[in-house]
Scaffold this motif. Sequence first.
Motif, short mmCIF file in Angstrom:
data_model
loop_
_atom_site.label_atom_id
_atom_site.label_comp_id
_atom_site.label_asym_id
_atom_site.label_seq_id
_atom_site.Cartn_x
_atom_site.Cartn_y
_atom_site.Cartn_z
N ALA A 1 10.96 2.14 -3.70
CA ALA A 1 11.71 1.03 -4.28
C ALA A 1 12.37 0.19 -3.20
O ALA A 1 12.37 -1.05 -3.27
N ALA A 2 12.94 0.85 -2.19
CA ALA A 2 13.58 0.11 -1.09
C ALA A 2 12.55 -0.75 -0.35
O ALA A 2 12.83 -1.91 0.00
N LEU A 3 11.36 -0.19 -0.11
CA LEU A 3 10.30 -0.96 0.54
C LEU A 3 9.91 -2.18 -0.31
O LEU A 3 9.71 -3.27 0.21
N ALA A 4 9.79 -1.95 -1.62
CA ALA A 4 9.37 -3.04 -2.49
C ALA A 4 10.40 -4.15 -2.52
O ALA A 4 10.06 -5.34 -2.40
N TYR A 5 11.68 -3.78 -2.70
CA TYR A 5 12.73 -4.80 -2.77
C TYR A 5 12.86 -5.58 -1.46
O TYR A 5 13.32 -6.72 -1.46
N THR A 6 12.42 -4.97 -0.35
CA THR A 6 12.60 -5.61 0.95
C THR A 6 11.37 -6.39 1.41
O THR A 6 11.48 -7.51 1.91
N LEU B 1 10.46 -7.78 -7.63
CA LEU B 1 11.44 -7.24 -8.57
C LEU B 1 10.83 -6.17 -9.48
O LEU B 1 11.41 -5.10 -9.70
N VAL B 2 9.64 -6.43 -10.01
CA VAL B 2 9.04 -5.52 -10.99
C VAL B 2 8.61 -4.22 -10.32
O VAL B 2 8.89 -3.13 -10.83
N VAL B 3 7.92 -4.31 -9.19
CA VAL B 3 7.46 -3.10 -8.50
C VAL B 3 8.66 -2.28 -8.03
O VAL B 3 8.69 -1.04 -8.18
N GLY B 4 9.65 -2.94 -7.47
CA GLY B 4 10.84 -2.22 -7.02
C GLY B 4 11.55 -1.52 -8.16
O GLY B 4 11.95 -0.36 -8.04
N THR B 5 11.69 -2.19 -9.30
CA THR B 5 12.36 -1.59 -10.45
C THR B 5 11.55 -0.44 -11.01
O THR B 5 12.11 0.61 -11.40
N GLY B 6 10.22 -0.58 -11.06
CA GLY B 6 9.39 0.50 -11.55
C GLY B 6 9.50 1.75 -10.70
O GLY B 6 9.64 2.87 -11.21
N LEU B 7 9.47 1.57 -9.38
CA LEU B 7 9.60 2.72 -8.48
C LEU B 7 11.01 3.32 -8.56
O LEU B 7 11.18 4.54 -8.47
N MET C 1 0.83 -1.21 0.00
CA MET C 1 0.00 0.00 0.00
C MET C 1 0.87 1.27 0.00
O MET C 1 0.55 2.25 -0.66
N LEU C 2 1.98 1.23 0.72
CA LEU C 2 2.91 2.37 0.69
C LEU C 2 3.53 2.53 -0.70
O LEU C 2 3.75 3.64 -1.17
#
Length: 455
Positions: free
Chosen positions: A439-444, A327-333, A267-268
């Motif tokens: 991106a950091a939140l997504a990758y983690t 991977l995809v959400v983190g890379t997009g952000l 959500m963040l």
Amino acid sequence: MRGKLMRPWWPLVAICLGTFLFLLDTTVLNVALPTIGTDLHAPLSGLQWVVNIYTLALAVLMLPFGSLADRFGARNVYVAGLTVFALASLGCALAPDTALLIASRAVQGIGGAAMSVSTFALIGAVYHGPDRGTAMGVFGAVTGLGAAVGPMLGGALTEYLSWRAAFLLNLPLVAGTVALTLRVLGNDRRPRAHRVDLPGTIAFAVCAGALVHGLTRAGEDGWTPAGYASIALAAVALAVFVVLERRCAHPMLDVRLFGRVPFAAVMLCVLASSAAFAALLFTSVWLQSDLGLGPVRAGLALMPLALASFATSLIAGRILHGASPRLVVGTGLLLSGIGCALQSGLDATSTASSVALGLAVTGIGIGVLGPAMAGAVFAAVPADRGGMAAGAMTTFRQLGPTLCIAVFGVLFRTGSGTAPAEGLNRVYAAAAAVGLIGAALAYTFVPRPAPVPAG
């Protein structure tokens, strides 16, 4: 033979027409706003509310309209939303001042929320198996097309006709969409569906409205007692909303889902994905007010983002199908944040081309994000909470730009007193930071999809 092949896809045409209208009215205003401000003698805070009241209505009403679609049928809610949207568009076109324009935009947001929540339900009801995948692919392409066409169409209508023409265009398009919808779509009313959670809706509306109002007032007048009072009211309303939802037998949002770290992180990330879109409003103001570009040239200057997003969304849906949402959400952000950073560093000698590369990189990031966000949401919750999670995602996706525009308005005005581009540099820096943190939140924390058992 051709008619027989086309017949199963007429419902998708009806659905996509409404979606295109919904998105077009969101993106057209990014270019038309400076002209509206000049015509109606509106300050920047008033222009912010022309955008914010629309997205705020969308954010507040997405979840309750989902319940109404279950209860009264998605087609009926879709047609009602189109009708309200058209009437509000007429009100926007005839508005003699900012106050009536903002009020009409609020009503337009009500219609837009009804249209938006109905589309996914209609696609799910009409198409199954491989056809559903094809339908969602076309729907995604239309979404990207609406974002791409909006700035250019808004610029042309504003410069050669009037900003009011952008709203009048909706009337014949809505009439054709309603006629087609009634002809090709059936209804799926379920009278036993749960009633709308009215107390929760009111509490959420007060929370979101007071928060945006407080931030907007802070940008216009500084931090005054009225601004602090609005923020305090938002905090109280949020607490009331949480209590109501925990006690409700059938809540519109199970707040206990936020106790799951993966869901809260997703959500963040949804909120973070809104920062780049919110920055476009201030980019348009800079292009037209500081650089002196007309609406058409300003629309052309914003096209790198729209075209990159459109092209990437078409390609990413196929290439990245089955890839890890983390991977995809983190890379997009990450790309979105880098793109915003590339747009910063403006000075008195900067031109529209100074932001072109950053807009294109941001557009690529947005295009990557689109197909993956839903997968990330569904991977973060149990299967029986998928519908509610999707409703929360659409709500946060609409609330994000509203909050970002309010916060960025504070930064834009604070910096604009020293140099014309300084306020915009602060907006870009903040948008870049939001993207990189997301991106950091997504990758983690964004979950990986569960492995599929053999056989």
